[in-house]
Design a protein around this motif. Structure first.
Motif, short mmCIF file in Angstrom:
data_model
loop_
_atom_site.label_atom_id
_atom_site.label_comp_id
_atom_site.label_asym_id
_atom_site.label_seq_id
_atom_site.Cartn_x
_atom_site.Cartn_y
_atom_site.Cartn_z
N UNK A 297 1.07 13.66 16.15
CA UNK A 297 0.22 13.51 17.34
C UNK A 297 -0.82 12.41 17.20
N UNK A 298 -1.12 11.99 15.95
CA UNK A 298 -2.10 10.93 15.73
C UNK A 298 -1.47 9.85 14.87
N UNK A 299 -1.40 8.65 15.40
CA UNK A 299 -0.85 7.52 14.66
C UNK A 299 -1.97 6.51 14.41
N UNK A 300 -2.27 6.26 13.14
CA UNK A 300 -3.31 5.31 12.77
C UNK A 300 -2.63 3.98 12.42
N UNK A 301 -3.10 2.91 13.01
CA UNK A 301 -2.40 1.63 12.87
C UNK A 301 -3.36 0.47 12.79
N UNK A 302 -2.89 -0.60 12.19
CA UNK A 302 -3.58 -1.89 12.27
C UNK A 302 -2.99 -2.64 13.47
N UNK A 303 -3.35 -3.89 13.62
CA UNK A 303 -2.87 -4.65 14.78
C UNK A 303 -1.38 -4.95 14.73
N UNK A 304 -0.72 -4.53 13.64
CA UNK A 304 0.74 -4.66 13.62
C UNK A 304 1.35 -3.86 14.76
N UNK A 305 0.60 -2.87 15.28
CA UNK A 305 1.12 -2.03 16.37
C UNK A 305 0.48 -2.34 17.71
N UNK A 306 -0.40 -3.34 17.75
CA UNK A 306 -1.06 -3.65 19.03
C UNK A 306 -0.03 -4.06 20.07
N UNK A 307 1.05 -4.67 19.62
CA UNK A 307 2.17 -4.97 20.50
C UNK A 307 3.42 -4.47 19.79
N UNK A 308 4.29 -3.87 20.53
CA UNK A 308 5.52 -3.40 19.92
C UNK A 308 5.70 -1.91 19.94
N UNK A 309 4.70 -1.17 20.44
CA UNK A 309 4.86 0.27 20.62
C UNK A 309 4.91 0.55 22.11
N UNK A 325 -10.27 -10.24 17.07
CA UNK A 325 -9.85 -11.13 18.16
C UNK A 325 -9.95 -10.37 19.48
N UNK A 326 -10.72 -10.85 20.46
CA UNK A 326 -10.89 -10.13 21.72
C UNK A 326 -9.59 -9.79 22.43
N UNK A 327 -8.64 -10.73 22.44
CA UNK A 327 -7.37 -10.46 23.12
C UNK A 327 -6.66 -9.25 22.55
N UNK A 328 -6.85 -9.00 21.26
CA UNK A 328 -6.17 -7.85 20.64
C UNK A 328 -6.70 -6.53 21.19
N UNK A 329 -7.93 -6.52 21.69
CA UNK A 329 -8.44 -5.30 22.31
C UNK A 329 -7.60 -4.96 23.54
N UNK A 330 -7.31 -5.97 24.34
CA UNK A 330 -6.50 -5.75 25.55
C UNK A 330 -5.10 -5.27 25.16
N UNK A 331 -4.53 -5.87 24.13
CA UNK A 331 -3.19 -5.46 23.71
C UNK A 331 -3.21 -4.04 23.15
N UNK A 332 -4.24 -3.73 22.39
CA UNK A 332 -4.34 -2.38 21.83
C UNK A 332 -4.39 -1.32 22.93
N UNK A 333 -5.32 -1.47 23.85
CA UNK A 333 -5.48 -0.42 24.86
C UNK A 333 -4.30 -0.38 25.82
N UNK A 334 -3.52 -1.48 25.84
CA UNK A 334 -2.31 -1.50 26.67
C UNK A 334 -1.21 -0.59 26.15
N UNK A 335 -1.43 0.06 25.01
CA UNK A 335 -0.45 1.04 24.51
C UNK A 335 -0.53 2.35 25.30
N UNK A 336 -1.58 2.54 26.10
CA UNK A 336 -1.66 3.70 26.97
C UNK A 336 -1.55 3.24 28.42
N UNK A 337 -1.44 4.21 29.33
CA UNK A 337 -1.28 3.91 30.77
C UNK A 337 -0.05 3.06 31.02
#
Length: 418
Positions: A297-309, A325-337
């Protein structure tokens, strides 16, 4: 209601889409697919989670279905390059249902797996080759693959490939590709280097864009907690306990930090796993598979998962550490919704991360609502020091600001797999 038949795809591909339960194209698909079907080079700009894979995958498969003959040994008809192993696997998984029942073959090659097995896989040829640049060059050096028959090239998440230094690999790969060819470049952001990349590898491209670079998906509810670094573990557990079993992706800045955080959660009874660069490909694949199935239920990741999940069920993304990197914030939160769902993105901001938050808000052109805590004078957001007063969504039973202090002296209750 089935709207893909308005895009001009072949009947067999429309049938495959229906069998895979795709009914309505996304905006980026509506714009890109007809242009790509007409043979144009494409530069696609869209935030993560908007359906970019099918935007290039559908016209690519349509073209290949119309081309006679099977691929010769060691050759490929189409090449899709992506920056990470996870993204390569995700692309292939997304495309395979669409070639079911046809003679088209899809092969993947990534680092961290047996190169001998990949050499054997490529020996008979493939229609679509999805690859990371580094491993592809290894195979080229061993003369295990001949790219001279490639007539379709896709560069997915091209901005991340630039960030990771793959531009040098691309310069080695591109001269080996067949001509003439169609090239499609897809990216979530548009740095200056991207314009140079498009001029070098695309011919009179049609540009399609469905959201300004740096804009998060509309259905993501964002919030930030200002707190000392030492209080982050308690706040994380407090948030996890509010919605037990919900799929939660937690981002750490470093590999060591991700592993330490995961082990602490497991020790406290949470179903947690981690993925980062020190994990083998098998370990990473098993963690993502367990997360997708709800066993983790909880997956802890580095930015290797910011895109690709691409897991539609991710309810929360927690930025335990803000990205460099600011852009990585957008990619990270894009894993939801994803896929039209709602999601929640929660950020932790320690005093030494204030500049990172300012950069993130500058890129997004908006302030992240504050859920708890206050920033030191002169450091909050645009320098106002005001608290925007973010509220958490009520449909999760969170109708008041998340300002309660983390509980102390209580072991979080053990949870079962979702």
């Amino acid at each position: 209601m089935f709207d893909f038949d308005m895009l001009g795809l072949s009947p067999s591909l429309n049938t495959a889409l229906q069998n895979a339960n795709f009914t309505q194209p996304t905006p980026i698909q509506n714009q890109a697919v007809p242009l790509a079907l007409a043979g144009h080079d494409i530069m696609g700009l869209a935030q993560t989670g908007t359906g970019k894979t099918l935007a290039f995958g559908l016209p690519l498969i349509d073209h290949l279905l119309a081309e006679p003959g099977k691929p010769a040994p060691k050759t490929a008809k189409a090449l899709v390059l992506a920056p990470t192993r996870e993204l390569v696997n995700q692309i292939a998984e997304s495309l395979r249902p669409l070639v079911a029942g046809s003679k088209l073959r899809i092969a993947t090659v990534v680092g961290g797996q047996s190169i001998g097995r990949q050499i054997n896989l490529l020996a008979r040829g493939t229609d679509i080759l999805v690859a990371t640049p580094g491993r592809l060059i290894d195979l080229m050096d061993r003369r295990a693959v001949d790219l001279g028959e490639v007539r379709h090239l896709v560069l997915d998440e091209a901005d991340q490939m630039l960030d990771m230094g793959f531009i040098h690999a691309l310069r080695k790969i591109a001269p080996r590709l067949g001509t003439p060819r169609q090239t499609m470049l897809f990216s979530a952001t548009m740095p200056k280097q991207m314009e140079e990349l498009s001029r070098a590898y695309l011919k009179d491209p049609k540009r399609v864009q469905v959201a300004p670079p740096g804009k998060a998906a509309d259905k993501i509810t964002q919030s930030v907690h200002f707190l000392p670094k030492a209080e982050k573990p308690g706040k994380l557990r407090e948030i996890l306990d509010r919605d037990p079993g919900a799929l939660t992706l937690v981002f750490s800045r470093t590999k060591h930090g991700a592993e330490k955080l995961m082990k602490g959660l497991v020790a406290d009874g949470y179903n947690a796993a981690s993925i980062h660069g020190n994990k083998s490909q098998g370990q990473r694949d098993r963690a993502i598979k367990g997360f997708r199935a709800g066993d983790i239920s909880v997956l802890v990741a580095t930015d290797v998962a910011a895109r690709g999940i691409d897991i539609p069920g991710v309810a929360y993304v927690i930025n335990y550490d803000l990205p460099d990197t600011p852009d990585n914030y957008v990619h990270r939160i894009g894993r939801t919704a994803r896929a039209g769902r709602e999601g929640e993105a929660i950020a932790f901001c320690a005093p030494d991360e204030g500049d990172l938050l300012r950069q993130i808000q500058k890129v997004m052109k908006t302030e992240v609502p504050v859920a708890s805590g206050t920033f030191p004078e002169g450091e909050a957001g645009a320098g106002t020091g005001r608290r925007p007063g973010g509220q958490r969504r009520g449909n999760r039973g969170q109708g008041k600001p998340a300002s309660a202090a983390p509980s102390k002296g209580r072991r979080p209750r053990r949870r079962r797999a979702a």
